[in-house]
Design an enzyme around this catalytic site. Sequence first.
Site, PDB file in Angstrom:
ATOM      1  N   ARG A   6       0.837  -1.204   0.000  1.00 49.03           N
ATOM      2  CA  ARG A   6       0.000   0.000   0.000  1.00 49.03           C
ATOM      3  C   ARG A   6       0.876   1.260   0.000  1.00 49.03           C
ATOM      4  O   ARG A   6       2.107   1.166   0.075  1.00 49.03           O
ATOM      5  CB  ARG A   6      -0.901   0.008   1.234  1.00 49.03           C
ATOM      6  CG  ARG A   6      -0.118   0.132   2.529  1.00 49.03           C
ATOM      7  CD  ARG A   6      -1.027   0.167   3.727  1.00 49.03           C
ATOM      8  NE  ARG A   6      -0.338   0.744   4.864  1.00 49.03           N
ATOM      9  CZ  ARG A   6      -0.609   0.450   6.128  1.00 49.03           C
ATOM     10  NH1 ARG A   6      -1.559  -0.418   6.411  1.00 49.03           N
ATOM     11  NH2 ARG A   6       0.033   1.047   7.098  1.00 49.03           N
ATOM     12  N   GLY A   7       0.218   2.405  -0.054  1.00 42.98           N
ATOM     13  CA  GLY A   7       0.906   3.698   0.107  1.00 42.98           C
ATOM     14  C   GLY A   7       2.035   3.899  -0.889  1.00 42.98           C
ATOM     15  O   GLY A   7       1.932   3.565  -2.077  1.00 42.98           O
ATOM     16  N   ILE A   8       3.124   4.424  -0.374  1.00 36.58           N
ATOM     17  CA  ILE A   8       4.257   4.768  -1.235  1.00 36.58           C
ATOM     18  C   ILE A   8       4.862   3.503  -1.857  1.00 36.58           C
ATOM     19  O   ILE A   8       5.222   3.485  -3.037  1.00 36.58           O
ATOM     20  CB  ILE A   8       5.311   5.552  -0.410  1.00 36.58           C
ATOM     21  CG1 ILE A   8       4.724   6.921   0.009  1.00 36.58           C
ATOM     22  CG2 ILE A   8       6.595   5.735  -1.193  1.00 36.58           C
ATOM     23  CD1 ILE A   8       5.578   7.722   0.975  1.00 36.58           C
ATOM     24  N   ASP A  61       6.013  -7.676   1.832  1.00 34.49           N
ATOM     25  CA  ASP A  61       5.351  -7.033   2.974  1.00 34.49           C
ATOM     26  C   ASP A  61       5.153  -8.075   4.063  1.00 34.49           C
ATOM     27  O   ASP A  61       5.479  -9.263   3.870  1.00 34.49           O
ATOM     28  CB  ASP A  61       4.004  -6.393   2.560  1.00 34.49           C
ATOM     29  CG  ASP A  61       3.729  -5.095   3.342  1.00 34.49           C
ATOM     30  OD1 ASP A  61       3.690  -5.165   4.594  1.00 34.49           O
ATOM     31  OD2 ASP A  61       3.547  -4.035   2.715  1.00 34.49           O
ATOM     32  N   ASN A 109      11.671   0.528   1.446  1.00 38.30           N
ATOM     33  CA  ASN A 109      10.581   1.492   1.681  1.00 38.30           C
ATOM     34  C   ASN A 109       9.830   1.249   2.985  1.00 38.30           C
ATOM     35  O   ASN A 109       9.323   2.196   3.590  1.00 38.30           O
ATOM     36  CB  ASN A 109       9.604   1.428   0.493  1.00 38.30           C
ATOM     37  CG  ASN A 109       8.253   2.014   0.849  1.00 38.30           C
ATOM     38  OD1 ASN A 109       8.079   3.227   0.914  1.00 38.30           O
ATOM     39  ND2 ASN A 109       7.277   1.141   1.119  1.00 38.30           N
ATOM     40  N   ASN A 122      11.358  16.411  14.376  1.00 34.52           N
ATOM     41  CA  ASN A 122       9.913  16.685  14.452  1.00 34.52           C
ATOM     42  C   ASN A 122       9.392  16.390  15.850  1.00 34.52           C
ATOM     43  O   ASN A 122       9.790  15.379  16.448  1.00 34.52           O
ATOM     44  CB  ASN A 122       9.183  15.812  13.420  1.00 34.52           C
ATOM     45  CG  ASN A 122       7.920  16.438  12.934  1.00 34.52           C
ATOM     46  OD1 ASN A 122       7.600  17.581  13.280  1.00 34.52           O
ATOM     47  ND2 ASN A 122       7.167  15.706  12.133  1.00 34.52           N
ATOM     48  N   TYR A 143      11.392   8.168  15.310  1.00 37.52           N
ATOM     49  CA  TYR A 143      11.291   8.142  13.846  1.00 37.52           C
ATOM     50  C   TYR A 143      12.409   8.981  13.210  1.00 37.52           C
ATOM     51  O   TYR A 143      13.089   8.543  12.276  1.00 37.52           O
ATOM     52  CB  TYR A 143       9.917   8.679  13.455  1.00 37.52           C
ATOM     53  CG  TYR A 143       9.596   8.634  11.985  1.00 37.52           C
ATOM     54  CD1 TYR A 143       9.304   7.430  11.342  1.00 37.52           C
ATOM     55  CD2 TYR A 143       9.553   9.809  11.218  1.00 37.52           C
ATOM     56  CE1 TYR A 143       8.985   7.398   9.986  1.00 37.52           C
ATOM     57  CE2 TYR A 143       9.229   9.781   9.868  1.00 37.52           C
ATOM     58  CZ  TYR A 143       8.945   8.575   9.261  1.00 37.52           C
ATOM     59  OH  TYR A 143       8.627   8.546   7.926  1.00 37.52           O
TER      60      TYR A 143
HETATM   61  P1  NAD Z   1       2.333   2.901   5.034  1.00 41.99           P
HETATM   62  O1  NAD Z   1       2.159   2.681   6.482  1.00 41.99           O
HETATM   63  O2  NAD Z   1       1.146   3.205   4.191  1.00 41.99           O
HETATM   64  O3  NAD Z   1       3.095   1.656   4.386  1.00 41.99           O
HETATM   65  C1  NAD Z   1       4.220   1.055   4.989  1.00 41.99           C
HETATM   66  C2  NAD Z   1       4.282  -0.394   4.561  1.00 41.99           C
HETATM   67  O4  NAD Z   1       5.414  -1.009   5.194  1.00 41.99           O
HETATM   68  C3  NAD Z   1       3.047  -1.180   4.989  1.00 41.99           C
HETATM   69  O5  NAD Z   1       2.550  -1.927   3.906  1.00 41.99           O
HETATM   70  C4  NAD Z   1       3.568  -2.073   6.094  1.00 41.99           C
HETATM   71  O6  NAD Z   1       2.875  -3.300   6.221  1.00 41.99           O
HETATM   72  C5  NAD Z   1       5.023  -2.281   5.657  1.00 41.99           C
HETATM   73  N1  NAD Z   1       5.838  -2.716   6.797  1.00 41.99           N
HETATM   74  C6  NAD Z   1       5.874  -2.169   8.028  1.00 41.99           C
HETATM   75  N2  NAD Z   1       6.686  -2.898   8.824  1.00 41.99           N
HETATM   76  C7  NAD Z   1       7.182  -3.915   8.077  1.00 41.99           C
HETATM   77  C8  NAD Z   1       8.051  -4.986   8.350  1.00 41.99           C
HETATM   78  N3  NAD Z   1       8.594  -5.155   9.558  1.00 41.99           N
HETATM   79  N4  NAD Z   1       8.337  -5.853   7.350  1.00 41.99           N
HETATM   80  C9  NAD Z   1       7.802  -5.695   6.129  1.00 41.99           C
HETATM   81  N5  NAD Z   1       6.952  -4.678   5.811  1.00 41.99           N
HETATM   82  C10 NAD Z   1       6.638  -3.807   6.777  1.00 41.99           C
HETATM   83  O7  NAD Z   1       3.411   4.067   4.928  1.00 41.99           O
HETATM   84  P2  NAD Z   1       3.800   5.041   3.708  1.00 41.99           P
HETATM   85  O8  NAD Z   1       3.253   6.384   4.010  1.00 41.99           O
HETATM   86  O9  NAD Z   1       3.521   4.412   2.400  1.00 41.99           O
HETATM   87  O10 NAD Z   1       5.380   5.139   3.935  1.00 41.99           O
HETATM   88  C11 NAD Z   1       6.319   4.395   3.219  1.00 41.99           C
HETATM   89  C12 NAD Z   1       7.718   4.873   3.590  1.00 41.99           C
HETATM   90  O11 NAD Z   1       7.826   6.272   3.345  1.00 41.99           O
HETATM   91  C13 NAD Z   1       8.053   4.682   5.074  1.00 41.99           C
HETATM   92  O12 NAD Z   1       9.408   4.339   5.203  1.00 41.99           O
HETATM   93  C14 NAD Z   1       7.805   6.058   5.658  1.00 41.99           C
HETATM   94  O13 NAD Z   1       8.538   6.274   6.831  1.00 41.99           O
HETATM   95  C15 NAD Z   1       8.265   6.942   4.523  1.00 41.99           C
HETATM   96  N6  NAD Z   1       7.722   8.306   4.544  1.00 41.99           N
HETATM   97  C16 NAD Z   1       6.398   8.551   4.371  1.00 41.99           C
HETATM   98  C17 NAD Z   1       5.954   9.861   4.373  1.00 41.99           C
HETATM   99  C18 NAD Z   1       4.502  10.212   4.151  1.00 41.99           C
HETATM  100  O14 NAD Z   1       4.174  11.404   4.133  1.00 41.99           O
HETATM  101  N7  NAD Z   1       3.617   9.262   3.959  1.00 41.99           N
HETATM  102  C19 NAD Z   1       6.839  10.911   4.589  1.00 41.99           C
HETATM  103  C20 NAD Z   1       8.176  10.620   4.768  1.00 41.99           C
HETATM  104  C21 NAD Z   1       8.614   9.320   4.726  1.00 41.99           C
END
Ligand code: NAD
Length: 466
Positions: free
Chosen positions: A235-237, A256, A305, A364, A370
Amino acid sequence: MSDHYGDFVQSSIGKKVAKNLGLPLPVTLDRFESGENLVRGSVLVGRASGDDKSVSASVSRILSDVHADVYVNSSDDIKDTLADASIETKINTDSDDKFKVLLFDASNISNAKQLKEVYEFFHTVARRVEKSGRVIIVGRPPEKISDIDTALAQRSLEGFVKSVGKEFKRGITAQLVYVEEGAEQNLDSTLRFFTSARSAYVSGQVVRVSKGTSIEVDWTQPLGGKTMLVTGASRGIGEAIARVLAREGAHVICLDVPQQQADLQKVASEISGSVLTVDITSDDAGAEIADAAEKRGGLDAVIHNAGVTRDKTLAKMDEQKWDMVININLASIAKLNRYMLDNNVLNDDARIVCVSSISGIAGNLGQTNYATSKAGVIGLVNATAKQLEDNAKGMTINAVAPGFIETQMTEAIPFAIREAGRRMNSMSQGGLPVDVAETIAWFASPASGGLNGNTVRVCGQSLLGA
Ligand code: NAD
């Protein structure tokens, strides 16, 4: 995710209200669409006076390859270099001409006085850049220059570019590319990224292009035939990264945690990728990745990621929240990289791309855990980059540091803080997961052998940590 304010100011009444009240006016940013030209408008190119033509020769070759519509100022001798690359230039005379890209070769600038040439090139066209336009300056890395006058002038370009990014508005981005002497042939992937709609939410960045080996690619499918693993891909990024890498031709192994199996399976099957369910912190994660990679002839890229937040102010943060975030976001990446490098899981010329965060750059409130983990990711990238340079297998490592990206993670932030995070940047809006994904695809390209040890923010030039 919904941005009601952003939608409102797209209407004519919304635009008027926002203008009268002095509120931010986010524009709809250009984004990649297949079949569109790489550069969606004219390019004005210039060069500071001097003998070195190596940067502009590479720039000319690239502009010729992408069939750009190129303008020059009549007094600028760069037109001869462009002509050598068989580009028929037009002269910038008509004050009605608008430009999508302003590209200036500043590599010859060797003292403070000569910075005036930067002023002269941009001053007259500052109001003639189209919406979602691009400003790019190419210079020389100051840290490699021993002459003080030259080094200070090259370093000055950073202040100029970052200010332009804040001033020009209307989705216009500004970047500085420092190319090492002798690495000009490595500019292709970077200039293609920065001139195109793929870099929609990247602005105010400084990128260093060095001498690593870049591999020729078919630009319509630059990742064709490559196998790339993305963690947190359900999901997400992570999902967006998997989709963009697949769109560019890669076979993607989507990883994942087992709890995300259903979503992960859906993403993987839509992009004809494969599935690997494993927790990256588990002891056998490295071996499971190695098994999956071996079936496909090794990995050409790994995208770290997966990440979590567990926010609390330090006084209220329990030990478990600290351990969990450091373990998933940082320690597991270091451990997996070590395993993959020691066990030949990565092919020659492999790309490692890590996901940091502007929280790791600016810090932050409520995110000591984090921010520590994400700053650590940058440290990991810097140290590993040196190691990869020495091992002569052509591998690289880089990081992206997203700002406010519209995902489930940011949807969970309380409204007022969310709205502030969304607007406090030069684009006055949040980025989309695809913006991070496009940036990662640029780093993951075989053509990006000259990029090693960079951290590029995908934050619309957020004010945080700027
Ligand atoms: P999200 O929570 O939507 O997705 C994160 C994914 O990582 C999930 O699918 C989760 O199941 C997986 N995950 C978590 N722990 C895990 C593990 N131990 N083993 C395998 N998979 C695991 O988050 P997102 O917003 O898509 O963020 C993705 C990345 O981008 C992260 O590293 C986050 O810190 C970084 N980030 C996001 C933002 C933002 O604005 N959304 C900003 C800066 C950085």
